[in-house]
Motif scaffolding. Sequence first.
Motif, short mmCIF file in Angstrom:
data_model
loop_
_atom_site.label_atom_id
_atom_site.label_comp_id
_atom_site.label_asym_id
_atom_site.label_seq_id
_atom_site.Cartn_x
_atom_site.Cartn_y
_atom_site.Cartn_z
N ARG A 104 0.84 -1.21 0.00
CA ARG A 104 0.00 0.00 0.00
C ARG A 104 0.87 1.25 0.00
O ARG A 104 0.58 2.23 -0.72
CB ARG A 104 -0.92 0.00 1.22
CG ARG A 104 -1.72 1.29 1.43
CD ARG A 104 -2.67 1.56 0.27
NE ARG A 104 -3.70 0.54 0.22
CZ ARG A 104 -4.33 0.19 -0.90
NH1 ARG A 104 -4.03 0.78 -2.05
NH2 ARG A 104 -5.26 -0.76 -0.89
N ASP A 105 1.96 1.24 0.78
CA ASP A 105 2.88 2.39 0.79
C ASP A 105 3.45 2.63 -0.60
O ASP A 105 3.58 3.78 -1.05
CB ASP A 105 4.02 2.13 1.77
CG ASP A 105 3.54 2.00 3.21
OD1 ASP A 105 2.53 2.63 3.54
OD2 ASP A 105 4.18 1.26 3.98
N ARG A 108 0.81 4.21 -2.86
CA ARG A 108 0.60 5.62 -2.54
C ARG A 108 1.72 6.47 -3.14
O ARG A 108 1.51 7.59 -3.59
CB ARG A 108 0.55 5.82 -1.03
CG ARG A 108 -0.72 5.30 -0.36
CD ARG A 108 -0.84 5.86 1.05
NE ARG A 108 -1.95 5.25 1.75
CZ ARG A 108 -1.82 4.31 2.68
NH1 ARG A 108 -0.60 3.88 3.02
NH2 ARG A 108 -2.86 3.80 3.29
N GLN A 109 2.93 5.93 -3.10
CA GLN A 109 4.08 6.70 -3.56
C GLN A 109 4.20 6.73 -5.08
O GLN A 109 4.51 7.76 -5.67
CB GLN A 109 5.36 6.10 -2.95
CG GLN A 109 6.63 6.82 -3.36
CD GLN A 109 7.87 6.16 -2.79
OE1 GLN A 109 7.80 5.09 -2.22
NE2 GLN A 109 9.01 6.80 -2.98
N GLY A 111 1.84 5.09 -7.49
CA GLY A 111 0.68 4.88 -8.36
C GLY A 111 0.81 3.54 -9.05
O GLY A 111 1.33 2.58 -8.50
N GLU A 145 -2.21 -3.90 2.01
CA GLU A 145 -1.74 -3.65 3.37
C GLU A 145 -1.13 -4.91 4.00
O GLU A 145 -0.33 -4.81 4.94
CB GLU A 145 -2.90 -3.19 4.26
CG GLU A 145 -3.37 -1.77 4.00
CD GLU A 145 -4.30 -1.63 2.80
OE1 GLU A 145 -4.84 -0.55 2.57
OE2 GLU A 145 -4.52 -2.65 2.07
N GLU A 209 -5.36 -3.35 -9.29
CA GLU A 209 -4.94 -2.10 -8.65
C GLU A 209 -3.48 -1.78 -8.94
O GLU A 209 -3.11 -0.61 -9.14
CB GLU A 209 -5.18 -2.17 -7.15
CG GLU A 209 -4.94 -0.87 -6.42
CD GLU A 209 -5.34 -0.92 -4.96
OE1 GLU A 209 -5.22 0.13 -4.29
OE2 GLU A 209 -5.77 -1.99 -4.49
N ARG A 214 -5.67 2.12 -9.09
CA ARG A 214 -6.92 2.33 -8.36
C ARG A 214 -7.68 1.02 -8.23
O ARG A 214 -7.42 0.05 -8.95
CB ARG A 214 -7.81 3.35 -9.08
CG ARG A 214 -8.03 3.07 -10.56
CD ARG A 214 -9.23 3.80 -11.12
NE ARG A 214 -10.47 3.21 -10.65
CZ ARG A 214 -11.70 3.66 -10.99
NH1 ARG A 214 -11.80 4.72 -11.77
NH2 ARG A 214 -12.79 3.06 -10.55
#
Length: 633
Positions: A104-105, A108-109, A111, A145, A209, A214
Amino acid sequence: MDTTVADPLVGRVLDGRYRVESRIARGGMAAVYLAMDVRLDRTVALKVMHRSLAEDPDFVRRFIGEAKSVASLSHPNVVHVFDQGTDGDHVYLSMEYVPGRTLRDVLRQRGRLPAREALEIMIPVLAALGAAHQAGMVHRDVKPENVLLSDDGRVKVVDFGLARAIEAGNQTRTGVMIGTIAYMSPEQVTAGVTDARSDVYAAGVMLFELLTGRQPYQGETPMSVAYRHVHDRVPAPSSLAPESPAVLDRLVLSATDRDPNHRPADATALLVAAVEAHRTLPRDPAPRPAHAAPAGAHPAPANPTLVQSRTEMLTTPGVAPPPPGHRERRRVRPVWFIVALAVVMTGAIGATGWWFSEGRYTKVPDLLGINVTVAKAEAEKEGFAVKIGQPENDNKLGENKVLRTDPESGREVVQGAVITLIPSAGPRKIAVPNVVNLSEADARSKISEAGLTAGAVSRVPSDTVQRGLVLRTSPQVGTRVKEGGTVQIVLSAGQLMPDVSEMQCDQADAFLRGKGFTPTVVQQTDDAQPGTVIAQSPAARAEVTAGQGVQLTCSKGPDTGFHWPWENPENVQPGQALVAIPDVRFKKVGEAAQELRTAGFKVRVRKIAGTGAVVAENPLGQAPAGTRITIWH
């Protein structure tokens, strides 16, 4: 990293074994802490269940069942579970600590990720899930996650917190949804039913994703997202990311089919499809070799030895040329002999031409930088025999990725030749040196000489190590750390005076003598319970030295009047029955507190030694039910 300022567990030793150093994360069911296993001297991650859930016996049974199931699962892409236990109101798991960040990190960083990179993350995830499915377990909460990417390049699946053996599926109540809505399969939403194919669905959503940046369904409420899982079809990734290859569209659509029967049967089946898809992805064109001939140049002849050998094969063996002037008698051979000879010569020429033609040779594929398991499968698919060589350290390439091949990529070899893959062992790792009992300056020098970096310094009290000297390091001594990695130093703040107030004088005296002090006792009239410490000198938490004298002021009771031998005597009603107080000294704190509560008493716990075992108790003897008993550990 999560804040630890107000967390009461930080600094405690759970179950007399795990010293909690900091909180890493906090979730809906549990908090995760970085801790030191003082028994085995290793860093672990502790997953401690929230107290509200720990009070539910059914949940605790599921939690313990999880520990037993996952501890039996040994796989390099699964975070290992070492131990399970309880300490008072705390129920915990001891797990492998994996420094790094979650998928997940990364999302976020960065895409969305390139197709090849997305598959190279998914392949070890599917390998971990496949091992669980083979063992009869279902993860039930596959999401970014719960995927860890370690600092040295490993991929680990964590938190099989709701895993169940498939055979024990009847323990799940119909209608109860366990999981995360964004990755939940239609059958989970509608009936709360899960099996290996539910994990396959979640993995397909996660791959979507990774490729698009997304999730497939957006909604204002969780229920609106759940509705779309049941009634809509996950779109092809290329509908949002046009560069996404068609082979990955097919992979995602197969994994996320609304009908479980139309999905791959388990994660292993999806893994096979993912490896095959990875093999078909286009590569960047290989750079032109520096020694390549320029356009229009005539290539050098082939190996002269090979050319000569081919010529010799076409020469009739064992026949010497006739001497000059020799006249050979003319012989007439039958027509059939001439025809046969032509056939043999033609066959020889054809066979020799095949032997030296390009059809017998092929180029070693470019396998550098990809997972060694994937590389082996790709090379074998192209007809090579593959050996895995000894891993070699590399500061840039992550562990278990191909560092080099022998022969090197691009070289022409005979079809079916053996290729040796040399995996990366990741950066060179160095054992943390033993700097305990050294000064800070000497410790920093020794750590630097070992090839590591001395980091932040903290100070904690110690009864055994002199003030200003190193008490321990983090990571602990002997742990292998990436070259240049940081080692934190913990210095001794020296011995602090224990707080023995309210303890019975004889117990306080024995405890202090065990710590090396020399106590003396002074009696004083006071309203406090007779025989209880009401003052001490030096004061609690003052800096002291071993063998120092300590004065204890103990109550000998009031001048007049009657007092019960326990706290708050004014609350005792006349005629109230007395109950024997269990003597719980030297027992584990959790067990002691439970025993006192079972006997009908209230319990107050005070930390004085940090050993996890009770060292003092007040009052002892008898008291009315509901009296508060203080225990020190």
